[in-house]
Design a protein around this motif. Structure first.
Motif, PDB file in Angstrom:
ATOM      1  N   GLU A 176       2.769   1.673   3.701  1.00  0.00           N
ATOM      2  CA  GLU A 176       3.434   2.968   3.851  1.00  0.00           C
ATOM      3  C   GLU A 176       2.478   3.990   4.453  1.00  0.00           C
ATOM      4  OE1 GLU A 176       4.864   4.050   0.004  1.00  0.00           O
ATOM      5  OE2 GLU A 176       6.423   2.497  -0.028  1.00  0.00           O
ATOM      6  N   PHE A 177       2.875   4.536   5.596  1.00  0.00           N
ATOM      7  CA  PHE A 177       2.052   5.553   6.256  1.00  0.00           C
ATOM      8  C   PHE A 177       2.976   6.377   7.146  1.00  0.00           C
ATOM      9  CE2 PHE A 177      -1.287   7.187   9.119  1.00  0.00           C
ATOM     10  CZ  PHE A 177      -2.208   7.596   8.171  1.00  0.00           C
ATOM     11  N   ARG A 178       3.609   7.387   6.520  1.00  0.00           N
ATOM     12  CA  ARG A 178       4.634   8.118   7.251  1.00  0.00           C
ATOM     13  C   ARG A 178       4.604   9.615   7.008  1.00  0.00           C
ATOM     14  NH1 ARG A 178       7.239   5.112   3.109  1.00  0.00           N
ATOM     15  NH2 ARG A 178       8.125   6.423   1.462  1.00  0.00           N
ATOM     16  N   GLY A 179       3.569  10.109   6.329  1.00  0.00           N
ATOM     17  CA  GLY A 179       3.490  11.535   6.058  1.00  0.00           C
ATOM     18  C   GLY A 179       4.011  11.880   4.675  1.00  0.00           C
ATOM     19  N   TYR A 221       0.843  -1.190   0.000  1.00  0.00           N
ATOM     20  CA  TYR A 221       0.000   0.000   0.000  1.00  0.00           C
ATOM     21  C   TYR A 221       0.879   1.241   0.000  1.00  0.00           C
ATOM     22  CZ  TYR A 221      -4.545  -2.223   0.801  1.00  0.00           C
ATOM     23  OH  TYR A 221      -5.701  -2.943   0.646  1.00  0.00           O
ATOM     24  N   THR A 222       0.915   1.926  -1.134  1.00  0.00           N
ATOM     25  CA  THR A 222       1.503   3.268  -1.125  1.00  0.00           C
ATOM     26  C   THR A 222       0.484   4.190  -0.464  1.00  0.00           C
ATOM     27  OG1 THR A 222       0.518   3.837  -3.260  1.00  0.00           O
ATOM     28  CG2 THR A 222       2.721   2.824  -3.286  1.00  0.00           C
ATOM     29  N   GLN A 223       0.916   5.368  -0.070  1.00  0.00           N
ATOM     30  CA  GLN A 223      -0.012   6.277   0.589  1.00  0.00           C
ATOM     31  C   GLN A 223      -1.121   6.709  -0.370  1.00  0.00           C
ATOM     32  OE1 GLN A 223       2.118   8.656   4.045  1.00  0.00           O
ATOM     33  NE2 GLN A 223       3.271   8.927   2.159  1.00  0.00           N
ATOM     34  N   GLY A 224      -0.767   6.858  -1.665  1.00  0.00           N
ATOM     35  CA  GLY A 224      -1.768   7.241  -2.655  1.00  0.00           C
ATOM     36  C   GLY A 224      -2.849   6.191  -2.822  1.00  0.00           C
ATOM     37  N   PHE A 225      -2.445   4.912  -2.936  1.00  0.00           N
ATOM     38  CA  PHE A 225      -3.438   3.858  -3.108  1.00  0.00           C
ATOM     39  C   PHE A 225      -4.232   3.650  -1.824  1.00  0.00           C
ATOM     40  CE2 PHE A 225      -4.479  -0.858  -3.406  1.00  0.00           C
ATOM     41  CZ  PHE A 225      -5.631  -0.632  -4.144  1.00  0.00           C
ATOM     42  N   TYR A 226      -3.587   3.789  -0.673  1.00  0.00           N
ATOM     43  CA  TYR A 226      -4.336   3.600   0.574  1.00  0.00           C
ATOM     44  C   TYR A 226      -5.416   4.668   0.723  1.00  0.00           C
ATOM     45  CZ  TYR A 226      -5.789   3.182   5.360  1.00  0.00           C
ATOM     46  OH  TYR A 226      -6.568   3.049   6.481  1.00  0.00           O
ATOM     47  N   TYR A 227      -5.109   5.899   0.306  1.00  0.00           N
ATOM     48  CA  TYR A 227      -6.112   6.965   0.384  1.00  0.00           C
ATOM     49  C   TYR A 227      -7.352   6.572  -0.419  1.00  0.00           C
ATOM     50  CZ  TYR A 227      -8.272  11.578   0.079  1.00  0.00           C
ATOM     51  OH  TYR A 227      -9.157  12.630   0.149  1.00  0.00           O
ATOM     52  N   LEU A 228      -7.135   5.981  -1.605  1.00  0.00           N
ATOM     53  CA  LEU A 228      -8.255   5.511  -2.427  1.00  0.00           C
ATOM     54  C   LEU A 228      -8.934   4.323  -1.748  1.00  0.00           C
ATOM     55  CD1 LEU A 228      -9.709   5.737  -5.256  1.00  0.00           C
ATOM     56  CD2 LEU A 228      -8.152   3.925  -5.993  1.00  0.00           C
ATOM     57  N   VAL A 242       5.798  15.687  -6.424  1.00  0.00           N
ATOM     58  CA  VAL A 242       5.778  14.244  -6.231  1.00  0.00           C
ATOM     59  C   VAL A 242       5.733  13.980  -4.736  1.00  0.00           C
ATOM     60  CG1 VAL A 242       6.954  12.059  -6.619  1.00  0.00           C
ATOM     61  CG2 VAL A 242       7.123  13.872  -8.325  1.00  0.00           C
ATOM     62  N   ILE A 243       4.623  13.451  -4.254  1.00  0.00           N
ATOM     63  CA  ILE A 243       4.475  13.182  -2.832  1.00  0.00           C
ATOM     64  C   ILE A 243       5.112  11.847  -2.506  1.00  0.00           C
ATOM     65  CG2 ILE A 243       2.858  12.882  -0.931  1.00  0.00           C
ATOM     66  CD1 ILE A 243       2.937  15.688  -2.103  1.00  0.00           C
ATOM     67  N   LYS A 244       6.051  11.855  -1.557  1.00  0.00           N
ATOM     68  CA  LYS A 244       6.720  10.614  -1.157  1.00  0.00           C
ATOM     69  C   LYS A 244       6.197  10.143   0.188  1.00  0.00           C
ATOM     70  CE  LYS A 244      11.032  11.309  -3.647  1.00  0.00           C
ATOM     71  NZ  LYS A 244      12.494  11.329  -3.544  1.00  0.00           N
ATOM     72  N   PHE A 302      -5.692  14.768   3.316  1.00  0.00           N
ATOM     73  CA  PHE A 302      -5.416  13.329   3.234  1.00  0.00           C
ATOM     74  C   PHE A 302      -5.830  12.628   4.530  1.00  0.00           C
ATOM     75  CE2 PHE A 302      -2.195  10.046   4.278  1.00  0.00           C
ATOM     76  CZ  PHE A 302      -2.350   9.163   3.215  1.00  0.00           C
ATOM     77  N   LEU A 303      -5.378  13.149   5.661  1.00  0.00           N
ATOM     78  CA  LEU A 303      -5.701  12.533   6.947  1.00  0.00           C
ATOM     79  C   LEU A 303      -7.195  12.643   7.253  1.00  0.00           C
ATOM     80  CD1 LEU A 303      -2.720  13.716   9.198  1.00  0.00           C
ATOM     81  CD2 LEU A 303      -3.057  11.465   8.159  1.00  0.00           C
ATOM     82  N   GLY A 304      -7.774  13.800   6.924  1.00  0.00           N
ATOM     83  CA  GLY A 304      -9.197  13.988   7.179  1.00  0.00           C
ATOM     84  C   GLY A 304     -10.054  13.013   6.398  1.00  0.00           C
ATOM     85  N   GLY A 305      -9.682  12.755   5.140  1.00  0.00           N
ATOM     86  CA  GLY A 305     -10.441  11.819   4.318  1.00  0.00           C
ATOM     87  C   GLY A 305     -10.372  10.400   4.856  1.00  0.00           C
ATOM     88  N   ILE A 306      -9.188   9.980   5.288  1.00  0.00           N
ATOM     89  CA  ILE A 306      -9.025   8.638   5.838  1.00  0.00           C
ATOM     90  C   ILE A 306      -9.775   8.514   7.162  1.00  0.00           C
ATOM     91  CG2 ILE A 306      -7.348   7.014   6.830  1.00  0.00           C
ATOM     92  CD1 ILE A 306      -5.329   8.119   4.768  1.00  0.00           C
ATOM     93  N   ALA A 307      -9.652   9.535   8.000  1.00  0.00           N
ATOM     94  CA  ALA A 307     -10.328   9.523   9.300  1.00  0.00           C
ATOM     95  C   ALA A 307     -11.837   9.385   9.136  1.00  0.00           C
ATOM     96  CB  ALA A 307      -9.991  10.800  10.068  1.00  0.00           C
ATOM     97  N   ALA A 308     -12.408  10.088   8.169  1.00  0.00           N
ATOM     98  CA  ALA A 308     -13.853  10.055   7.965  1.00  0.00           C
ATOM     99  C   ALA A 308     -14.326   8.675   7.523  1.00  0.00           C
ATOM    100  CB  ALA A 308     -14.252  11.108   6.929  1.00  0.00           C
ATOM    101  N   GLN A 309     -13.597   8.032   6.612  1.00  0.00           N
ATOM    102  CA  GLN A 309     -14.012   6.740   6.082  1.00  0.00           C
ATOM    103  C   GLN A 309     -13.709   5.578   7.025  1.00  0.00           C
ATOM    104  OE1 GLN A 309     -15.851   6.089   3.227  1.00  0.00           O
ATOM    105  NE2 GLN A 309     -16.098   8.322   3.308  1.00  0.00           N
ATOM    106  N   ARG A 310     -12.610   5.702   7.756  1.00  0.00           N
ATOM    107  CA  ARG A 310     -12.227   4.624   8.673  1.00  0.00           C
ATOM    108  C   ARG A 310     -12.760   4.844  10.086  1.00  0.00           C
ATOM    109  NH1 ARG A 310     -10.945  -0.040   6.804  1.00  0.00           N
ATOM    110  NH2 ARG A 310      -9.770  -0.461   8.725  1.00  0.00           N
ATOM    111  N   LYS A 311     -13.448   5.990  10.277  1.00  0.00           N
ATOM    112  CA  LYS A 311     -14.008   6.346  11.588  1.00  0.00           C
ATOM    113  C   LYS A 311     -12.909   6.371  12.659  1.00  0.00           C
ATOM    114  CE  LYS A 311     -18.686   4.719  10.561  1.00  0.00           C
ATOM    115  NZ  LYS A 311     -18.461   4.666   9.119  1.00  0.00           N
TER     116      LYS A 311
END
Length: 596
Positions: free
Chosen positions: A164-167, A141-148, A594-596, A225-234
């Motif tokens: 990958e989840f490191r900012g 899981y790259t951060q981009g794919f995990y966001y999706l 390019v977000i790493k 990015f964090l807000g979107g994940i937080a909302a979907q994953r509660k």
């Protein structure tokens, strides 16, 4: 005479070999076309099917017009690329398709920008309203794919996989040291404190102003990015920040511990789960790849599927994607001639009642940008025109957008960067000291050789170029002020080449709403007072035969260079980009983000 016959025989052999090669190529192309013709037939979707979505390539705005998709031969791109337009349409179609029981998000790289991911993600969120399932799985899981993937009902990771989840981080490559070694001076003329596109050529690290703007927009992107994940994953957004900041996810089990995923499973276990969820009979899972689903006629017709309407009223969607330059351009680069012609066509077509101008561009030539701006402004005066911003609509990309009735951007669209610059290399040391080359000549006027790269600019010449750049910036800010109904002084205060995200741009008044291309279409219809309309698309995509020769050679060259340079290919791209900036004033993004 003996040598003569050798020469003749060698020539005949050469002609024969070339003929053979051409025949082989022709057979391959014809075979590919025949195969493609077969593949163009409607795809049959079985009952109880799962729609498989996997992104391994960059996602263009529109699906390429390539009948040889799937054929790999002599450097031709055989990948079945699918455009954002078809991806969104397919997800919408699957929502009401009784044969589709759910979606499987298979491992993906998400090589496209964040706004593209955002549009797909929002389409998936809407899909879930149907009550159908979405399952996500990946070995990495790259951060981009995990966001999706975070929108899925269940998110699974391979038991020995990588999460990958490191900012976010942003790295800029500086070439000043290289230029110094070569004896090349980058002579910069610019307007804009934050217009940092020139920095890689004149500095060896980020300026304070550039660091300030990167911190600002990167923080905005990360917060969304964090807000979107937080909302979907509660989950709590602050907790997510802590997990990433301290890199608490180091092993697959850690991702499950912090509830970022729902479990650790192998692919066979995922397939078994999908069979059960889809109600597969006799243990057989029916699935259809999204690239193939595009050609299916499965699914109920949506009443809002306006591009299939019989109405004579039309809303034109004009696509402008890539760097901006003069000339014709391509489907992946913006040529001022081609886009201007498309805008004139839709403006003069009485059946077109409104226009949506889809812009996905980091900018480019300021002159070409102004040419396109003029056509947008003329269109705005006779019919509604809405802007839909993609991953980028910055610098020249914003220039061509500012005259519209209304501007839509995603929260993570990169925009702004209102500024102008020019670069002219001084290669005197390279020629004289490194190569031992000298020049001499005559001229009929003091400035006849202005722009000669074999010598430095004189103070008078620099002043002339600075005046040209100043004029370009004044025109840019004036157009933005008029289009956004602001004072030029205000636009100058938020301009200066500074980059903003869509969220920030909304607060500053540079965009009107956060939304996607469908929102822009709906707004255009409302503005034109249309309830029934047909969508038409411009500019017309170039046929395969019109571009096969040039794209074949370009593709082969690109693949050869990429193969040789590997991950260092982006440095080559940066140097190539510098050569395109020479002489002509540019309204261009500082760098590729390019977000790493």
């Amino acid at each position: 005479m003996k040598q003569f016959f050798k020469f003749v025989l060698a020539t005949m052999l050469g002609v024969f070999l070339v003929t053979v090669v051409l025949v082989v190529i022709s057979i391959a192309i014809i075979g590919g076309l025949i195969n493609a013709a077969g593949n163009d037939k409607d795809v049959t979707v079985e009952n109880n099917s799962v729609l498989r979505i996997s992104f391994k390539n960059a996602i263009p705005e529109r699906t390429p017009n390539n009948p040889l998709a799937g054929l790999n031969f002599l450097g031709l791109d055989g990948d079945k690329s699918i455009g954002l337009n078809d991806i969104l349409a397919d997800i919408k179609k699957a929502k009401t398709d009784n044969k589709i029981k759910g979606i499987f998000l298979d491992e993906s790289y998400m090589l496209s920008g964040q706004a593209t991911t955002e549009e797909i993600r929002n389409a998936l969120i809407d899909f879930k309203k149907s009550g159908k399932f979405i399952i996500a799985y990946s070995e990495i899981y790259t951060q981009g794919f995990y966001y999706l993937a975070s929108v899925a009902d269940k998110v699974y990771l391979n038991p020995t996989g990588i999460f990958e989840f490191r900012g976010f981080s942003q790295e800029i490559t500086f070439l000043k040291g290289t230029l110094d070694k070569l004896g090349i001076e980058a002579q910069v003329i610019k307007v804009g404190t934050y217009k940092s596109a020139v920095e890689p050529f004149v500095l060896d690290k980020m300026s304070d102003a550039n660091r300030e703007q990167v911190n600002s927009y990167l923080g905005s992107l990360y917060d969304h990015f964090l807000g979107g994940i937080a909302a979907q994953r509660k989950l709590n957004k602050d907790s997510l920040y802590n997990v990433a900041n301290n890199m608490l996810v180091q092993q697959p089990e850690d991702a499950q511990k912090y509830k970022l995923i729902d479990g650790l499973k192998y692919k066979d276990e995922i397939l078994a789960d999908l069979k059960q969820r889809a109600g597969a009979k006799q243990g057989k899972l029916h699935s259809v790849d999204i690239e193939d689903y595009t050609r299916s006629k499965s699914g109920d017709k949506d009443d809002s599927d306006d591009d299939k309407s019989s109405s004579d009223n039309r809303i034109a969607v004009v696509y402008a994607s890539g760097e901006i330059n003069g000339g014709e351009g391509t489907d992946n680069s913006i040529g001022s001639e081609r886009i201007s012609k498309a805008l004139r066509q839709v403006r003069e077509d009485k059946r077109v009642k409104a226009v949506v101008f889809r812009v996905n561009s980091p900018g480019g030539s300021s002159l070409a940008s102004d040419v396109i701006w003029r056509e947008v402004d003329l269109t705005h005066k006779v019919k509604p025109i809405m802007i839909s911003m993609g991953d980028y609509a910055a610098s020249g990309g914003y220039y061509i957008s500012c005259a519209a009735d209304s501007i839509f951007a995603e929260p993570n669209t990169i925009t702004g960067s209102i500024g102008i610059f020019a670069i002219l290399p001084n290669m005197k040391k390279l020629f004289n000291d490194k190569l031992g080359v000298t020049f001499d000549g005559v001229k009929t006027g003091k400035y006849a050789d202005l722009g000669d790269v074999s010598r430095p600019l004189s103070p008078e010449e620099r002043a002339i170029l600075q005046n040209q750049v100043n004029r370009g910036y004044d025109d840019f800010t004036k157009h933005v002020a008029e289009g956004r109904h602001k004072t030029q002084a205000y636009i100058n205060s938020i301009g200066q080449g500074r980059v903003w995200t869509g969220t920030q741009a909304l607060k500053l008044g540079l965009v009107d709403r956060l939304g996607n291309i469908n929102d822009a279409v709906e707004s255009a219809a409302k503005k034109a007072k249309l309830k029934d309309y047909k969508l038409v698309y411009y500019p017309e995509q170039k046929s395969f035969f019109n571009k096969v020769g040039s794209s074949l050679s370009a593709e082969m060259k690109t693949r050869a260079v990429k193969s040789e340079l590997g991950e260092n290919y982006r440095y080559y791209e940066q140097v190539k980009s510098m050569t395109q900036m020479i002489r002509t004033p540019q309204a261009r993004m500082p760098f590729e983000i390019v977000i790493k």
